[in-house]
Scaffold this motif. Sequence first.
Motif, short mmCIF file in Angstrom:
data_model
loop_
_atom_site.label_atom_id
_atom_site.label_comp_id
_atom_site.label_asym_id
_atom_site.label_seq_id
_atom_site.Cartn_x
_atom_site.Cartn_y
_atom_site.Cartn_z
N UNK A 143 43.00 -39.74 -28.52
CA UNK A 143 43.33 -41.16 -28.34
C UNK A 143 42.87 -41.61 -26.95
N UNK A 144 42.29 -42.82 -26.88
CA UNK A 144 41.89 -43.38 -25.59
C UNK A 144 42.47 -44.78 -25.42
N UNK A 145 42.25 -45.35 -24.25
CA UNK A 145 42.70 -46.71 -23.98
C UNK A 145 44.18 -46.75 -23.64
N UNK A 146 44.70 -47.95 -23.59
CA UNK A 146 46.12 -48.11 -23.26
C UNK A 146 46.95 -48.02 -24.53
N UNK A 147 48.20 -47.73 -24.37
CA UNK A 147 49.08 -47.59 -25.52
C UNK A 147 49.11 -48.90 -26.32
N UNK A 148 49.02 -48.77 -27.65
CA UNK A 148 49.02 -49.94 -28.50
C UNK A 148 47.64 -50.51 -28.76
N UNK A 149 46.62 -49.95 -28.13
CA UNK A 149 45.26 -50.49 -28.25
C UNK A 149 44.58 -50.06 -29.55
N UNK A 150 44.73 -48.79 -29.93
CA UNK A 150 44.14 -48.31 -31.17
C UNK A 150 42.71 -47.86 -31.03
N UNK A 151 42.42 -47.02 -30.04
CA UNK A 151 41.07 -46.48 -29.85
C UNK A 151 41.16 -44.96 -29.82
N UNK A 152 40.07 -44.29 -30.24
CA UNK A 152 40.08 -42.83 -30.27
C UNK A 152 38.67 -42.28 -30.34
N UNK A 153 38.56 -41.00 -30.02
CA UNK A 153 37.30 -40.28 -30.09
C UNK A 153 37.43 -39.15 -31.11
N UNK A 154 36.64 -39.22 -32.16
CA UNK A 154 36.62 -38.16 -33.17
C UNK A 154 35.81 -36.98 -32.64
N UNK A 155 36.41 -35.79 -32.68
CA UNK A 155 35.70 -34.57 -32.28
C UNK A 155 34.95 -34.06 -33.51
N UNK A 156 33.63 -34.07 -33.46
CA UNK A 156 32.84 -33.78 -34.66
C UNK A 156 32.24 -32.39 -34.70
N UNK A 157 32.03 -31.75 -33.56
CA UNK A 157 31.44 -30.41 -33.59
C UNK A 157 31.69 -29.67 -32.28
N UNK A 158 31.84 -28.36 -32.40
CA UNK A 158 31.99 -27.48 -31.24
C UNK A 158 30.93 -26.39 -31.30
N UNK A 159 30.57 -25.92 -30.13
CA UNK A 159 29.79 -24.68 -30.01
C UNK A 159 30.82 -23.58 -29.81
N UNK A 160 30.98 -22.67 -30.79
CA UNK A 160 32.03 -21.65 -30.69
C UNK A 160 31.85 -20.77 -29.46
N UNK A 161 32.92 -20.63 -28.66
CA UNK A 161 32.85 -19.78 -27.47
C UNK A 161 34.05 -18.85 -27.33
N UNK A 162 35.20 -19.27 -27.80
CA UNK A 162 36.44 -18.50 -27.63
C UNK A 162 37.01 -18.11 -28.99
#
Length: 197
Positions: free
Chosen positions: A93-112
């Motif tokens: 979630x991003x932005x201020x509370x109540x704003x309704x914005x977010x960043x979808x995590x779509x891919x990782x490079x496996x490391x751990x």
Amino acid sequence: MSLFVDPHSEPGGAARQAFWLRPPQEVAADLIGWVLLVDGVGGRIVETEAYGPNDPASHSFNGRTRRNAAMFGPGGHAYIYRSYGLHWCVNAVTGSEGEGAAVLIRALEPTHGVEIMAARRGGMDARALCSGPGRLTQALAVSDAHNGAPLHSKPFALIPGRRQGLLSGPRIGISKGVETPWRFGEAGSGFLSRRFG
DNA sequence: CTTTCGATGATCT
DNA sequence: GATCATCGAAAGG
């Protein structure tokens, strides 16, 4: 212009708040190269997508509902939803509370914890372990149990990192807002869910 | 390499 | 009843 955050700083610290308070497209770009872990298992973020308020492709577009409630919560926390009845997808979630914005995590490079992730994914090769939003939640064992949880504390860990180069393009799998170039990826990564045009 | 399609369930109209 | 911020297997070039 990237803001860096000490992952061990106090919850609600000024630097961290400033990082998440920005528009989702800025945060989405800056998260490329950071490391996301759940109980110590995960990898480098190599692909993200931004979803904003007043964005027809966003779950928040038609207002707050039971499903998207976490998206209207504080920045830096998880918004998790079920996709196509089968998969979980995780957002920051991003932005201020109540704003309704977010960043979808779509891919990782496996490391751990690559072995653990391979076991959870049925023995897939590293290429396909986390190269998709539904794939990475399976590999990290993320589910709705984590909805609303802060990404800066257990079981999550989010560690600042560097990227080689930044790609951007239209978002994937949507039918509205198709032109908006709010998909971001690491240049040269072999762990993207799809190539960038 | 590409395209197609079924699975599966919450959400909203 | 329609629509999905998807995945993987199968079929076709």
